[in-house]
Enzyme design. Sequence first.
Site, mmCIF file in Angstrom:
data_model
loop_
_atom_site.group_PDB
_atom_site.id
_atom_site.type_symbol
_atom_site.label_atom_id
_atom_site.label_comp_id
_atom_site.label_asym_id
_atom_site.label_seq_id
_atom_site.Cartn_x
_atom_site.Cartn_y
_atom_site.Cartn_z
ATOM 1 N N ASP A 14 0.824 -1.213 0.000
ATOM 2 C CA ASP A 14 0.000 0.000 0.000
ATOM 3 C C ASP A 14 0.859 1.266 0.000
ATOM 4 O OD1 ASP A 14 -2.340 1.420 -0.016
ATOM 5 O OD2 ASP A 14 -2.764 1.160 2.122
ATOM 6 N N HIS A 31 2.323 3.723 -8.992
ATOM 7 C CA HIS A 31 2.079 2.303 -9.300
ATOM 8 C C HIS A 31 3.230 1.735 -10.128
ATOM 9 C CE1 HIS A 31 -1.784 2.529 -7.480
ATOM 10 N NE2 HIS A 31 -2.323 3.316 -8.400
ATOM 11 N N LEU A 125 10.881 -20.046 -5.599
ATOM 12 C CA LEU A 125 9.874 -19.210 -4.927
ATOM 13 C C LEU A 125 8.508 -19.307 -5.600
ATOM 14 C CD1 LEU A 125 9.453 -16.693 -2.858
ATOM 15 C CD2 LEU A 125 9.641 -15.321 -4.931
HETATM 16 C C1 IPE Z 1 -5.300 -2.651 -0.186
HETATM 17 O O1 IPE Z 1 -5.014 -1.292 -0.320
HETATM 18 C C2 IPE Z 1 -5.268 -3.327 -1.519
HETATM 19 C C3 IPE Z 1 -3.965 -3.438 -2.161
HETATM 20 C C4 IPE Z 1 -2.827 -3.072 -1.652
HETATM 21 C C5 IPE Z 1 -3.993 -4.032 -3.467
HETATM 22 P P1 IPE Z 1 -6.179 -0.210 -0.454
HETATM 23 O O2 IPE Z 1 -5.497 1.090 -0.573
HETATM 24 O O3 IPE Z 1 -7.131 -0.592 -1.499
HETATM 25 O O4 IPE Z 1 -6.909 -0.358 0.969
HETATM 26 P P2 IPE Z 1 -7.777 0.681 1.799
HETATM 27 O O5 IPE Z 1 -8.816 1.215 0.874
HETATM 28 O O6 IPE Z 1 -6.842 1.754 2.269
HETATM 29 O O7 IPE Z 1 -8.320 -0.105 2.938
HETATM 30 C C1 IPE Z 2 -1.623 0.343 -3.377
HETATM 31 O O1 IPE Z 2 -1.424 1.722 -3.445
HETATM 32 C C2 IPE Z 2 -1.807 -0.265 -4.748
HETATM 33 C C3 IPE Z 2 -3.192 -0.610 -5.064
HETATM 34 C C4 IPE Z 2 -4.187 -0.610 -4.241
HETATM 35 C C5 IPE Z 2 -3.460 -0.984 -6.444
HETATM 36 P P1 IPE Z 2 -2.627 2.748 -3.390
HETATM 37 O O2 IPE Z 2 -3.056 3.088 -4.770
HETATM 38 O O3 IPE Z 2 -3.708 2.261 -2.494
HETATM 39 O O4 IPE Z 2 -1.904 4.002 -2.717
HETATM 40 P P2 IPE Z 2 -2.506 4.976 -1.633
HETATM 41 O O5 IPE Z 2 -2.966 4.131 -0.490
HETATM 42 O O6 IPE Z 2 -3.633 5.712 -2.287
HETATM 43 O O7 IPE Z 2 -1.355 5.848 -1.261
HETATM 44 MG MG MG Z 3 -4.076 2.465 -0.510
#
Ligand code: IPE
Ligand code: IPE
Ligand code: MG
Length: 243
Positions: A14, A31, A125
């Site tokens: 995240d 990303h 892995l």
């Molecule tokens: C969780 O992150 C999903 C992934 C890392 C793929 P999100 O950013 O979607 O989660 P919330 O919305 O903060 O709970």
């Molecule tokens: C995690 O990063 C990746 C995915 C959920 C695809 P985020 O896109 O949730 O990044 P933040 O949480 O908004 O910083």
């Molecule tokens: Mg996120």
Amino acid sequence: MKADWPKHIAIIMDGNGRWAQERGFPRILGHREGARNVKHITTVCTELGIEILSLYAFSAENWTRPSREINLLMKLIKIYAVRERPLFMSHNTQVKVIGDIEKLPKDVRDALQKTVEMTKHNTGLILQLALSYGGRDEIVRAARDLASKAKNGEIEPEEISEDLFSQTLDTAGRNDPDLLIRTSGELRISNYLLWQTAYSEFYFTEKYWPDFKETELLEALDAYAKRKRRFGGVEFHSTSTTK
Ligand code: IPE
Ligand code: IPE
Ligand code: MG
């Protein structure tokens, strides 16, 4: 591999969006940097002899994001699945995908399936990618599957055990995570591996995913090595005598 290191590491990757936004970049750049870090951490795990690395790449709930971000993420996933094939082969990595993959665009699904097929005989892995994945959705799909088997007379309801249930999930045949890491400072599970993390150790870090490098992973592994896992029992010391 050190004896007290986890065999299976799961990561909620995240913070890509915030990583980019803090630098004044569009979220998608975060990303892209995140995908680059997947390659780095996967390589480190291969070198450390970790058995399974599970990565939460796109959740069932991430479909609610703006379509522009979803489309760019899907593109990135496809590029990753195709471009890293030579690396998966040279590192002996087995790629597995969990989640409701029918929801992915066909070209992305096809690219992933080809990578999974190509790497299935590798013995290093196991890289378990969660895509369009929701823990509750996975449990419901398994329940539906078992219910229809019971209806067809293939199984008796009494045969449904924890073991059979586990074997009906997307993660069938693979051990549960020993360690679950979440980056970016959020203290929640966000619907990841709900069943499988029943006894996992949790580790949270403020670092955004693109900044979670080898040093940070080693810190998490050291923290894990200091934990005492009891699984509901009492701690067992091989040197002590029980009366
Ligand atoms: C969780 O992150 C999903 C992934 C890392 C793929 P999100 O950013 O979607 O989660 P919330 O919305 O903060 O709970
Ligand atoms: C995690 O990063 C990746 C995915 C959920 C695809 P985020 O896109 O949730 O990044 P933040 O949480 O908004 O910083
Ligand atoms: Mg996120």
